[in-house]
Design an enzyme around this catalytic site. Structure first.
Site, PDB file in Angstrom:
ATOM      1  N   CYS A   1       0.826  -1.213   0.000  1.00  0.00           N
ATOM      2  CA  CYS A   1       0.000   0.000   0.000  1.00  0.00           C
ATOM      3  C   CYS A   1       0.860   1.263   0.000  1.00  0.00           C
ATOM      4  O   CYS A   1       0.402   2.331  -0.413  1.00  0.00           O
ATOM      5  CB  CYS A   1      -0.932   0.001   1.210  1.00  0.00           C
TER       6      CYS A   1
ATOM      7  N   THR B   1      -1.110 -16.772  -1.233  1.00  0.00           N
ATOM      8  CA  THR B   1      -0.327 -16.502  -2.444  1.00  0.00           C
ATOM      9  C   THR B   1      -0.732 -15.215  -3.169  1.00  0.00           C
ATOM     10  O   THR B   1      -0.138 -14.853  -4.188  1.00  0.00           O
ATOM     11  CB  THR B   1      -0.448 -17.702  -3.417  1.00  0.00           C
ATOM     12  N   GLY B   2      -1.752 -14.515  -2.670  1.00  0.00           N
ATOM     13  CA  GLY B   2      -2.075 -13.185  -3.208  1.00  0.00           C
ATOM     14  C   GLY B   2      -2.662 -13.212  -4.608  1.00  0.00           C
ATOM     15  O   GLY B   2      -3.393 -14.130  -4.987  1.00  0.00           O
ATOM     16  N   ALA B   3      -2.346 -12.188  -5.375  1.00  0.00           N
ATOM     17  CA  ALA B   3      -2.919 -12.023  -6.717  1.00  0.00           C
ATOM     18  C   ALA B   3      -1.893 -11.345  -7.605  1.00  0.00           C
ATOM     19  O   ALA B   3      -0.890 -10.810  -7.126  1.00  0.00           O
ATOM     20  CB  ALA B   3      -4.182 -11.180  -6.627  1.00  0.00           C
TER      21      ALA B   3
ATOM     22  N   GLY C   1      -7.060  -4.050 -12.298  1.00  0.00           N
ATOM     23  CA  GLY C   1      -7.612  -5.113 -11.452  1.00  0.00           C
ATOM     24  C   GLY C   1      -6.676  -6.291 -11.289  1.00  0.00           C
ATOM     25  O   GLY C   1      -5.523  -6.251 -11.736  1.00  0.00           O
TER      26      GLY C   1
ATOM     27  N   TYR D   1     -18.294  18.201  20.028  1.00  0.00           N
ATOM     28  CA  TYR D   1     -18.332  19.526  19.404  1.00  0.00           C
ATOM     29  C   TYR D   1     -17.420  20.518  20.124  1.00  0.00           C
ATOM     30  O   TYR D   1     -17.432  20.607  21.348  1.00  0.00           O
ATOM     31  CB  TYR D   1     -19.777  20.079  19.422  1.00  0.00           C
TER      32      TYR D   1
END
Ligand SMILES: Cc1cc2nc3c(=O)[nH]c(=O)nc-3n(C[C@H](O)[C@H](O)[C@H](O)COP(=O)(O)OP(=O)(O)OC[C@H]3O[C@@H](n4cnc5c(N)ncnc54)[C@H](O)[C@@H]3O)c2cc1C
Length: 459
Positions: free
Chosen positions: A50, A117-119, A258, A432
């Site tokens: 990320c 194993t992710g993508a 994607g 507030y």
């Protein structure tokens, strides 16, 4: 005597990404004596994917800064991390994985196996994009540190960058390349940007803002590439409405359209996959094969609201699945909630966005456009909130653009999780003080609008 000796438990994890690395840590915490092995084909220990766009932009100085848990950390935790080592096959009848490191092939036995194993990025059918099996020079994807390093070293000030795909990653990268002083164009096949995250009216606010810095062409599809001496020079795009074709001069092209799950090993091991090729798991991250768990981007699990299976695709979810699988693989018991809310956020060109839950078009919506501070206090920033509820007033989703969008959406995530309805939530007592927040926050004011719509329906 039939007693399980915990020191004999062998836990093997395939992949040291967000899911696998987390699973190893929780397996270790659950069973202090088990052997925990992570096998990772890449050369880096657990790092933040990320954060990659922010190293490209220069906000984060070095790629090494993204490493969250080093090899030494794993050693100290007594987790055996095997880098640059690939699992080639899972043999579930013998309960072994077959592993290749350099020229050596070895077998590793397991009692519990976690597939993490992710993508990989999915590449759309664009003509001339590859030479053999490789993308031609100047064309990239963004998934790993190595991808980001390649993009970084090719990103030259004043050059033309084109990004295909205006999702979260495509737009984060657009900002990174803009900060590198490139001339950036984003091409999106759908009629609006961020189509998986925001409704058209919400994404239009982001679109108008981004358009001040980079060029965006929605409703355009990339059709072919032209290159010179093996390096990209132009990308041709077609207008979906008119069919007209034109080209964009391009020195650097990134495809951000994607993902495809990495599930060849799981398929070969007879784990049940769904029609899109994702591993099917339950709320303990168990697959259809005994003692084999799966987590993260290679899996699909239920959406909290619709209970329909959805691809995962978020690090926040991979980590939560990693906690569950790690504990369960080590003999513990950790059940995930009955589906994921898919709470997500990002920021581009100073615009924070966030979303949670459902945005089904049949739901009733309330949208409030206000300021983050009372009108008389200097420095208030715009905040637009859209809340979604069903006909019974139950809150099922929300989207936000602007100041503290993520924190506001987190509050609505809690409301969805708790099954709150509009009438309760709109009475929420938010804090507030003039320099911090208005007396009534946009999150409750958006719910007032739904309440009024529901009352009108009842008349
Ligand atoms: C640029 C970018 C930005 C993102 N931003 C966000 C964000 O802001 N928020 C968010 O929630 N998510 C974000 N994500 C998504 C998030 O990074 C992923 O959801 C997360 O990494 C998934 O974790 P994972 O463990 O399933 O897969 P991965 O992190 O991909 O890890 C899988 C690992 O398995 C290894 N592997 C695969 N096959 C084998 C094999 N046969 N043998 C050995 N090793 C193998 C791979 O090398 C890889 O290291 C972002 C992703 C990217 C690319």
């Amino acid at each position: 005597m039939g007693v399980y000796l915990s020191q004999e438990r062998k836990i093997v994890i395939i992949g040291c990404g967000a899911g696998g690395g987390t699973a190893a840590q929780f397996a270790r915490k659950t069973d202090r004596k088990a052997s925990v092995i992570i096998i990772e084909k890449d050369r880096y220990p657990q790092y933040s994917k990320c954060g990659l766009p922010y190293v490209i932009s220069g906000i984060i100085p070095n790629f090494n800064d993204l490493i969250e848990f080093s090899e030494d950390w794993f050693k100290t935790a007594k987790i055996d991390l095997l880098l640059e080592t690939t699992v080639e096959k899972i043999d579930t009848s013998k309960k072994i994985v077959i592993v290749k490191k350099g020229g050596n092939v070895i077998e590793k036995p397991y009692d519990s196996l976690i597939i993490a194993t992710g993508a990989k990025p999915s590449i759309p059918p664009i003509n001339n994009i590859k030479k053999g099996s490789n993308l031609i020079k100047g064309i990239f994807v963004l998934r790993t540190i190595n991808d980001a390093k390649d993009i970084s070293s090719s990103a030259k000030k004043g050059d033309n960058a084109t990004i295909i795909g205006a999702g979260l990653i495509g737009l984060e990268l657009a900002e990174s390349l803009y900060k590198k002083k490139m001339k950036v164009t984003v091409v999106e096949a759908l009629p609006s940007i961020l189509a998986n995250t925001l409704d058209k009216d919400m994404s239009k606010i982001v679109y108008d803002e981004i358009l001040k810095q980079v060029n965006i062409l929605t409703d355009h599809i990339a059709t072919r590439i032209e290159s010179n001496s093996g390096k990209i020079t132009k990308v041709f795009i077609k207008d979906n409405k008119t069919g007209e074709e034109k080209y964009i001069l391009t020195d650097l092209l990134v495809i951000a359209t994607g993902l495809k799950p990495e599930t060849a090993l799981a398929k070969d091991a007879d784990c049940k996959l769904n029609e899109n090729g994702y591993i099917i798991v339950n709320n303990k991250c168990e697959t259809s094969v005994k003692d084999v768990f799966a987590i993260g981007d290679c899996t699909e699990f239920k959406d909290f609201i619709t209970k329909k299976s959805v691809p995962i695709g978020l690090g926040s979810i991979a980590v939560r699945q990693g906690i569950s699988a790690g504990i369960n693989a080590a003999g513990g018991n950790y059940t995930l909630l009955d589906g994921f809310l898919q709470t997500c956020t990002s920021e581009f060109f100073g615009m924070e966005i966030a979303a949670v839950g459902s945005s089904d078009e049949n739901l009733i919506t309330g949208k409030f456009n206000g300021l983050s501070l009372p009108h008389y206090f200097p420095g208030g920033k715009p905040i637009i909130i859209k809340v979604f509820a069903n006909k019974d007033g139950k809150i099922l989703g929300a989207q936000a653009v602007g100041d503290n969008a993520a924190q506001r959406i987190n509050t609505l995530a809690a409301a969805i999780l708790g099954g709150l309805d509009i009438e309760t939530f709109r009475r929420l007592e938010t804090a507030y003080a003039p320099p911090i927040a208005p007396t009534l926050d946009a999150i409750t004011l958006a719910c007032d609008i739904i309440s009024a719509k529901l009352r009108k329906r009842q008349k």
